[in-house]
Design a protein around this motif. Sequence first.
Motif, PDB file in Angstrom:
ATOM      1  N   LEU A   1     -17.033  33.482 -29.711  1.00  0.00           N
ATOM      2  CA  LEU A   1     -16.236  34.725 -28.915  1.00  0.00           C
ATOM      3  C   LEU A   1     -14.729  34.497 -29.154  1.00  0.00           C
ATOM      4  O   LEU A   1     -14.264  35.746 -29.409  1.00  0.00           O
ATOM      5  N   MET A   2     -14.116  33.663 -29.319  1.00  0.00           N
ATOM      6  CA  MET A   2     -12.521  33.481 -29.060  1.00  0.00           C
ATOM      7  C   MET A   2     -12.407  34.033 -30.514  1.00  0.00           C
ATOM      8  O   MET A   2     -10.999  34.843 -30.567  1.00  0.00           O
ATOM      9  N   LYS A   3     -12.934  33.832 -31.778  1.00  0.00           N
ATOM     10  CA  LYS A   3     -12.316  34.398 -33.024  1.00  0.00           C
ATOM     11  C   LYS A   3     -12.739  35.715 -32.950  1.00  0.00           C
ATOM     12  O   LYS A   3     -11.919  36.638 -33.452  1.00  0.00           O
ATOM     13  N   ALA A   4     -14.000  36.229 -32.322  1.00  0.00           N
ATOM     14  CA  ALA A   4     -14.409  37.665 -32.519  1.00  0.00           C
ATOM     15  C   ALA A   4     -13.265  38.572 -31.729  1.00  0.00           C
ATOM     16  O   ALA A   4     -12.939  39.713 -31.988  1.00  0.00           O
ATOM     17  N   TRP A   5     -12.801  37.900 -30.387  1.00  0.00           N
ATOM     18  CA  TRP A   5     -12.030  38.460 -29.592  1.00  0.00           C
ATOM     19  C   TRP A   5     -10.614  38.779 -30.324  1.00  0.00           C
ATOM     20  O   TRP A   5      -9.803  39.933 -30.466  1.00  0.00           O
ATOM     21  N   ALA A   6     -10.263  37.489 -31.039  1.00  0.00           N
ATOM     22  CA  ALA A   6      -8.891  37.575 -31.790  1.00  0.00           C
ATOM     23  C   ALA A   6      -8.768  38.557 -32.804  1.00  0.00           C
ATOM     24  O   ALA A   6      -7.669  39.239 -32.933  1.00  0.00           O
ATOM     25  N   VAL A   7      -9.864  38.711 -33.567  1.00  0.00           N
ATOM     26  CA  VAL A   7      -9.818  39.710 -34.531  1.00  0.00           C
ATOM     27  C   VAL A   7     -10.242  41.229 -34.310  1.00  0.00           C
ATOM     28  O   VAL A   7     -10.317  41.690 -35.064  1.00  0.00           O
ATOM     29  N   GLY A   8     -10.741  41.241 -33.174  1.00  0.00           N
ATOM     30  CA  GLY A   8     -10.998  42.611 -32.581  1.00  0.00           C
ATOM     31  C   GLY A   8     -12.357  43.017 -33.157  1.00  0.00           C
ATOM     32  O   GLY A   8     -12.723  44.106 -33.232  1.00  0.00           O
ATOM     33  N   ASP A   9     -13.124  41.927 -33.642  1.00  0.00           N
ATOM     34  CA  ASP A   9     -14.652  42.619 -34.099  1.00  0.00           C
ATOM     35  C   ASP A   9     -15.430  41.637 -33.252  1.00  0.00           C
ATOM     36  O   ASP A   9     -16.150  40.687 -33.698  1.00  0.00           O
ATOM     37  N   ILE A  10     -16.115  42.191 -32.463  1.00  0.00           N
ATOM     38  CA  ILE A  10     -16.948  41.567 -31.234  1.00  0.00           C
ATOM     39  C   ILE A  10     -18.211  41.404 -32.086  1.00  0.00           C
ATOM     40  O   ILE A  10     -19.152  40.322 -31.777  1.00  0.00           O
ATOM     41  N   LYS A  11     -18.793  42.024 -32.784  1.00  0.00           N
ATOM     42  CA  LYS A  11     -20.217  42.090 -33.408  1.00  0.00           C
ATOM     43  C   LYS A  11     -20.139  40.951 -34.308  1.00  0.00           C
ATOM     44  O   LYS A  11     -21.417  40.483 -34.452  1.00  0.00           O
TER      45      LYS A  11
ATOM     46  N   GLY B   1     -17.287  39.228 -36.027  1.00  0.00           N
ATOM     47  CA  GLY B   1     -16.072  38.223 -36.170  1.00  0.00           C
ATOM     48  C   GLY B   1     -16.325  36.916 -35.577  1.00  0.00           C
ATOM     49  O   GLY B   1     -15.413  36.120 -35.233  1.00  0.00           O
ATOM     50  N   ASP B   2     -17.591  36.507 -35.461  1.00  0.00           N
ATOM     51  CA  ASP B   2     -17.798  35.286 -34.798  1.00  0.00           C
ATOM     52  C   ASP B   2     -18.271  34.244 -35.634  1.00  0.00           C
ATOM     53  O   ASP B   2     -18.993  33.467 -35.379  1.00  0.00           O
ATOM     54  N   ASP B   3     -17.517  34.102 -36.945  1.00  0.00           N
ATOM     55  CA  ASP B   3     -17.659  33.226 -37.661  1.00  0.00           C
ATOM     56  C   ASP B   3     -16.956  31.803 -37.757  1.00  0.00           C
ATOM     57  O   ASP B   3     -17.056  30.957 -38.567  1.00  0.00           O
ATOM     58  N   GLU B   4     -16.163  31.746 -36.552  1.00  0.00           N
ATOM     59  CA  GLU B   4     -15.593  30.335 -36.387  1.00  0.00           C
ATOM     60  C   GLU B   4     -15.736  29.955 -34.841  1.00  0.00           C
ATOM     61  O   GLU B   4     -15.519  30.905 -34.187  1.00  0.00           O
ATOM     62  N   TRP B   5     -15.809  28.822 -34.529  1.00  0.00           N
ATOM     63  CA  TRP B   5     -15.912  28.464 -33.042  1.00  0.00           C
ATOM     64  C   TRP B   5     -15.432  27.089 -32.997  1.00  0.00           C
ATOM     65  O   TRP B   5     -16.024  26.326 -32.020  1.00  0.00           O
ATOM     66  N   GLY B   6     -14.456  26.397 -33.495  1.00  0.00           N
ATOM     67  CA  GLY B   6     -14.029  25.271 -33.414  1.00  0.00           C
ATOM     68  C   GLY B   6     -13.312  24.913 -32.203  1.00  0.00           C
ATOM     69  O   GLY B   6     -13.303  23.958 -31.531  1.00  0.00           O
ATOM     70  N   GLU B   7     -12.596  26.128 -31.499  1.00  0.00           N
ATOM     71  CA  GLU B   7     -11.866  25.987 -30.380  1.00  0.00           C
ATOM     72  C   GLU B   7     -12.728  25.832 -29.005  1.00  0.00           C
ATOM     73  O   GLU B   7     -12.762  24.992 -28.058  1.00  0.00           O
ATOM     74  N   GLU B   8     -14.127  26.556 -29.224  1.00  0.00           N
ATOM     75  CA  GLU B   8     -15.100  26.564 -28.287  1.00  0.00           C
ATOM     76  C   GLU B   8     -15.611  24.931 -28.152  1.00  0.00           C
ATOM     77  O   GLU B   8     -16.070  24.539 -27.232  1.00  0.00           O
ATOM     78  N   ILE B   9     -15.850  24.448 -29.529  1.00  0.00           N
ATOM     79  CA  ILE B   9     -16.382  23.240 -29.403  1.00  0.00           C
ATOM     80  C   ILE B   9     -15.526  22.292 -28.818  1.00  0.00           C
ATOM     81  O   ILE B   9     -16.049  21.218 -28.127  1.00  0.00           O
ATOM     82  N   LYS B  10     -14.352  22.343 -28.986  1.00  0.00           N
ATOM     83  CA  LYS B  10     -13.169  21.371 -28.588  1.00  0.00           C
ATOM     84  C   LYS B  10     -13.194  21.396 -26.993  1.00  0.00           C
ATOM     85  O   LYS B  10     -13.435  20.448 -26.363  1.00  0.00           O
ATOM     86  N   LEU B  11     -13.398  22.510 -26.392  1.00  0.00           N
ATOM     87  CA  LEU B  11     -13.529  22.827 -25.041  1.00  0.00           C
ATOM     88  C   LEU B  11     -14.664  22.411 -24.346  1.00  0.00           C
ATOM     89  O   LEU B  11     -14.737  21.916 -23.351  1.00  0.00           O
ATOM     90  N   ALA B  12     -15.595  22.880 -25.042  1.00  0.00           N
ATOM     91  CA  ALA B  12     -16.983  22.229 -24.471  1.00  0.00           C
ATOM     92  C   ALA B  12     -17.035  20.591 -24.672  1.00  0.00           C
ATOM     93  O   ALA B  12     -17.505  19.956 -23.506  1.00  0.00           O
TER      94      ALA B  12
END
Length: 223
Positions: A25-35, A37-48
Amino acid sequence: FLLDDEYQWKGPFYFIQGADPQFGLMKAWAVGDIKNGDDEWGEEIKLAEQAVQAINKLNPKPKFFVLCGDLIHGMPGTQWRNDQEQDLKNVLKNTDQDIPLVFVSGNHDIGNTPTRETIDDYCKNWGDDYFSFWVGGVFFLVLNSQLYFDSSKCPELKQAQDVWLNEQLALADKQKCKHIIVFQHIPLFLRKPDEDHDYFNLEKSVRQEIMEKFQKAGIFSNF
Protein backbone atom coordinates in the motif's frame (compact mmCIF):
# COMPACT_ATOMS: atom_id res chain seq x y z
CA PHE A 1 -6.93 -23.27 21.90
CA LEU A 2 -7.86 -26.21 24.13
CA LEU A 3 -11.62 -25.80 24.29
CA ASP A 4 -12.17 -27.49 27.64
CA ASP A 5 -9.84 -24.94 29.22
CA GLU A 6 -11.39 -21.92 27.52
CA TYR A 7 -15.14 -22.16 28.18
CA GLN A 8 -14.90 -20.86 31.73
CA TRP A 9 -14.04 -17.37 32.92
CA LYS A 10 -10.82 -17.45 34.96
CA GLY A 11 -10.07 -13.75 35.25
CA PRO A 12 -9.06 -10.76 33.13
CA PHE A 13 -6.96 -11.25 30.01
CA TYR A 14 -6.12 -9.30 26.89
CA PHE A 15 -5.53 -9.84 23.20
CA ILE A 16 -3.79 -7.81 20.49
CA GLN A 17 -5.74 -6.47 17.53
CA GLY A 18 -4.07 -5.26 14.35
CA ALA A 19 -5.46 -4.45 10.93
CA ASP A 20 -4.35 -3.60 7.40
CA PRO A 21 -0.70 -4.63 7.29
CA GLN A 22 -1.53 -4.35 3.56
CA PHE A 23 1.88 -5.10 2.06
CA GLY A 24 2.28 -2.86 -1.02
CA LEU A 25 0.00 0.00 0.00
CA MET A 26 2.68 2.54 0.94
CA LYS A 27 4.39 2.46 -2.47
CA ALA A 28 1.03 2.51 -4.26
CA TRP A 29 -0.04 5.60 -2.32
CA ALA A 30 3.34 7.28 -2.82
CA VAL A 31 3.24 6.96 -6.61
CA GLY A 32 -0.48 7.62 -6.87
CA ASP A 33 -1.26 4.28 -8.49
CA ILE A 34 -3.43 2.31 -6.08
CA LYS A 35 -4.20 -0.48 -8.54
CA ASN A 36 -0.74 -1.22 -9.97
CA GLY A 37 1.82 0.64 -7.86
CA ASP A 38 2.25 -2.02 -5.19
CA ASP A 39 5.48 -3.56 -6.50
CA GLU A 40 7.49 -2.76 -3.34
CA TRP A 41 6.66 -3.38 0.32
CA GLY A 42 9.93 -3.20 2.20
CA GLU A 43 8.61 -0.55 4.61
CA GLU A 44 5.58 -2.67 5.45
CA ILE A 45 7.84 -5.64 6.17
CA LYS A 46 9.87 -3.53 8.62
CA LEU A 47 6.75 -2.28 10.40
CA ALA A 48 5.27 -5.76 10.63
CA GLU A 49 8.54 -7.12 12.00
CA GLN A 50 8.59 -4.38 14.64
CA ALA A 51 5.02 -5.24 15.62
CA VAL A 52 5.84 -8.93 16.00
CA GLN A 53 8.95 -8.15 18.04
CA ALA A 54 6.96 -5.86 20.35
CA ILE A 55 4.20 -8.45 20.82
CA ASN A 56 6.73 -11.17 21.61
CA LYS A 57 8.15 -9.06 24.44
CA LEU A 58 4.82 -8.61 26.22
CA ASN A 59 4.49 -10.16 29.66
CA PRO A 60 2.05 -11.60 30.42
CA LYS A 61 1.48 -12.78 26.88
CA PRO A 62 -1.70 -11.84 25.01
CA LYS A 63 -4.19 -14.66 24.57
CA PHE A 64 -4.00 -14.19 20.80
CA PHE A 65 -3.11 -11.75 18.02
CA VAL A 66 -5.89 -10.96 15.55
CA LEU A 67 -5.38 -9.21 12.20
CA CYS A 68 -8.65 -7.69 11.00
CA GLY A 69 -8.26 -7.82 7.25
CA ASP A 70 -6.42 -6.31 4.29
CA LEU A 71 -3.48 -8.54 5.00
CA ILE A 72 -1.91 -7.53 1.68
CA HIS A 73 -2.64 -4.80 -0.87
CA GLY A 74 -2.80 -6.82 -4.09
CA MET A 75 -6.39 -7.61 -5.01
CA PRO A 76 -7.27 -11.12 -6.20
CA GLY A 77 -5.66 -11.81 -9.56
CA THR A 78 -3.08 -9.01 -9.40
CA GLN A 79 0.61 -9.39 -10.15
CA TRP A 80 2.29 -9.08 -6.76
CA ARG A 81 -0.34 -10.73 -4.58
CA ASN A 82 1.34 -14.10 -4.04
CA ASP A 83 4.70 -12.53 -3.17
CA GLN A 84 3.05 -10.15 -0.71
CA GLU A 85 1.23 -13.02 0.98
CA GLN A 86 4.41 -15.07 1.29
CA ASP A 87 6.39 -12.18 2.77
CA LEU A 88 3.67 -11.53 5.34
CA LYS A 89 3.64 -15.20 6.30
CA ASN A 90 7.43 -15.10 6.66
CA VAL A 91 7.12 -12.21 9.13
CA LEU A 92 4.22 -13.67 11.10
CA LYS A 93 5.86 -17.07 11.54
CA ASN A 94 8.23 -15.36 13.98
CA THR A 95 5.35 -14.63 16.35
CA ASP A 96 5.81 -16.43 19.67
CA GLN A 97 4.33 -19.90 19.19
CA ASP A 98 2.38 -19.46 22.43
CA ILE A 99 0.45 -16.55 20.87
CA PRO A 100 -2.13 -17.91 18.39
CA LEU A 101 -2.81 -15.91 15.24
CA VAL A 102 -6.38 -15.13 14.13
CA PHE A 103 -7.07 -13.83 10.62
CA VAL A 104 -10.06 -11.83 9.36
CA SER A 105 -10.75 -11.32 5.66
CA GLY A 106 -10.89 -7.84 4.13
CA ASN A 107 -11.71 -6.45 0.72
CA HIS A 108 -8.11 -6.63 -0.49
CA ASP A 109 -8.02 -10.27 0.56
CA ILE A 110 -11.16 -11.48 -1.23
CA GLY A 111 -12.16 -8.53 -3.43
CA ASN A 112 -14.70 -5.73 -3.10
CA THR A 113 -17.19 -8.08 -4.74
CA PRO A 114 -16.03 -11.51 -3.59
CA THR A 115 -16.65 -14.72 -5.47
CA ARG A 116 -16.56 -18.33 -4.38
CA GLU A 117 -13.14 -18.58 -6.03
CA THR A 118 -11.61 -15.59 -4.22
CA ILE A 119 -12.99 -16.78 -0.89
CA ASP A 120 -11.74 -20.32 -1.49
CA ASP A 121 -8.29 -18.93 -2.28
CA TYR A 122 -8.30 -16.90 0.93
CA CYS A 123 -9.34 -19.93 2.97
CA LYS A 124 -6.52 -22.01 1.51
CA ASN A 125 -4.00 -19.36 2.55
CA TRP A 126 -5.34 -18.02 5.84
CA GLY A 127 -8.10 -20.28 7.14
CA ASP A 128 -11.88 -20.01 7.28
CA ASP A 129 -13.47 -16.69 6.34
CA TYR A 130 -15.90 -16.93 9.27
CA PHE A 131 -15.68 -18.95 12.47
CA SER A 132 -16.05 -18.82 16.24
CA PHE A 133 -13.84 -19.68 19.19
CA TRP A 134 -13.77 -19.47 22.98
CA VAL A 135 -10.99 -17.89 25.02
CA GLY A 136 -11.07 -17.38 28.76
CA GLY A 137 -14.84 -17.71 28.98
CA VAL A 138 -15.43 -15.20 26.16
CA PHE A 139 -17.11 -16.20 22.89
CA PHE A 140 -15.48 -14.68 19.80
CA LEU A 141 -17.07 -14.46 16.35
CA VAL A 142 -15.11 -13.73 13.17
CA LEU A 143 -17.26 -12.53 10.26
CA ASN A 144 -16.69 -12.09 6.54
CA SER A 145 -17.95 -8.51 6.25
CA GLN A 146 -17.50 -8.42 2.46
CA LEU A 147 -20.53 -10.70 2.21
CA TYR A 148 -22.53 -7.90 3.84
CA PHE A 149 -20.98 -5.26 1.58
CA ASP A 150 -21.57 -6.96 -1.79
CA SER A 151 -22.48 -10.63 -2.14
CA SER A 152 -23.91 -10.27 -5.64
CA LYS A 153 -21.52 -12.87 -7.09
CA CYS A 154 -21.94 -15.39 -4.27
CA PRO A 155 -25.34 -14.87 -2.60
CA GLU A 156 -25.41 -18.47 -1.40
CA LEU A 157 -22.28 -17.85 0.68
CA LYS A 158 -23.85 -14.86 2.41
CA GLN A 159 -26.91 -16.95 3.16
CA ALA A 160 -24.69 -19.68 4.61
CA GLN A 161 -22.94 -17.17 6.87
CA ASP A 162 -26.31 -15.78 8.00
CA VAL A 163 -27.53 -19.25 8.94
CA TRP A 164 -24.28 -20.01 10.73
CA LEU A 165 -24.35 -16.72 12.66
CA ASN A 166 -27.90 -17.35 13.86
CA GLU A 167 -26.83 -20.80 15.02
CA GLN A 168 -23.83 -19.39 16.87
CA LEU A 169 -25.90 -16.75 18.64
CA ALA A 170 -28.46 -19.38 19.63
CA LEU A 171 -25.64 -21.51 21.03
CA ALA A 172 -24.27 -18.57 23.00
CA ASP A 173 -27.73 -17.92 24.43
CA LYS A 174 -28.18 -21.56 25.38
CA GLN A 175 -24.85 -21.59 27.19
CA LYS A 176 -25.67 -18.31 28.96
CA CYS A 177 -22.60 -16.66 27.51
CA LYS A 178 -21.92 -13.36 29.27
CA HIS A 179 -19.35 -11.91 26.88
CA ILE A 180 -19.39 -12.04 23.06
CA ILE A 181 -16.92 -10.13 20.88
CA VAL A 182 -17.11 -9.78 17.10
CA PHE A 183 -14.24 -9.21 14.65
CA GLN A 184 -14.84 -7.97 11.10
CA HIS A 185 -13.04 -5.82 8.54
CA ILE A 186 -15.70 -3.32 7.47
CA PRO A 187 -17.18 -1.55 10.50
CA LEU A 188 -20.93 -1.31 10.90
CA PHE A 189 -20.49 2.46 11.11
CA LEU A 190 -17.69 4.98 11.67
CA ARG A 191 -19.25 7.58 13.98
CA LYS A 192 -23.02 7.21 14.25
CA PRO A 193 -25.30 4.18 13.81
CA ASP A 194 -27.56 6.13 11.43
CA GLU A 195 -24.80 7.69 9.30
CA ASP A 196 -25.02 7.53 5.51
CA HIS A 197 -23.56 4.58 3.66
CA ASP A 198 -20.18 4.95 1.97
CA TYR A 199 -17.14 2.85 1.04
CA PHE A 200 -16.01 2.49 4.66
CA ASN A 201 -19.19 1.24 6.34
CA LEU A 202 -22.10 -1.08 5.66
CA GLU A 203 -25.32 -0.12 3.91
CA LYS A 204 -27.96 1.18 6.32
CA SER A 205 -30.53 -1.60 6.07
CA VAL A 206 -27.85 -4.29 6.36
CA ARG A 207 -26.27 -2.43 9.26
CA GLN A 208 -29.57 -2.09 11.09
CA GLU A 209 -30.38 -5.77 10.73
CA ILE A 210 -26.99 -6.79 12.12
CA MET A 211 -27.11 -4.28 14.97
CA GLU A 212 -30.54 -5.50 16.05
CA LYS A 213 -29.31 -9.07 15.98
CA PHE A 214 -26.22 -8.18 18.00
CA GLN A 215 -28.17 -6.13 20.53
CA LYS A 216 -30.62 -8.97 21.08
CA ALA A 217 -27.68 -11.31 21.68
CA GLY A 218 -26.04 -8.90 24.13
CA ILE A 219 -23.10 -8.07 21.86
CA PHE A 220 -21.63 -4.66 22.61
CA SER A 221 -18.02 -5.12 21.46
CA ASN A 222 -17.35 -5.13 17.73
CA PHE A 223 -13.83 -4.72 16.39
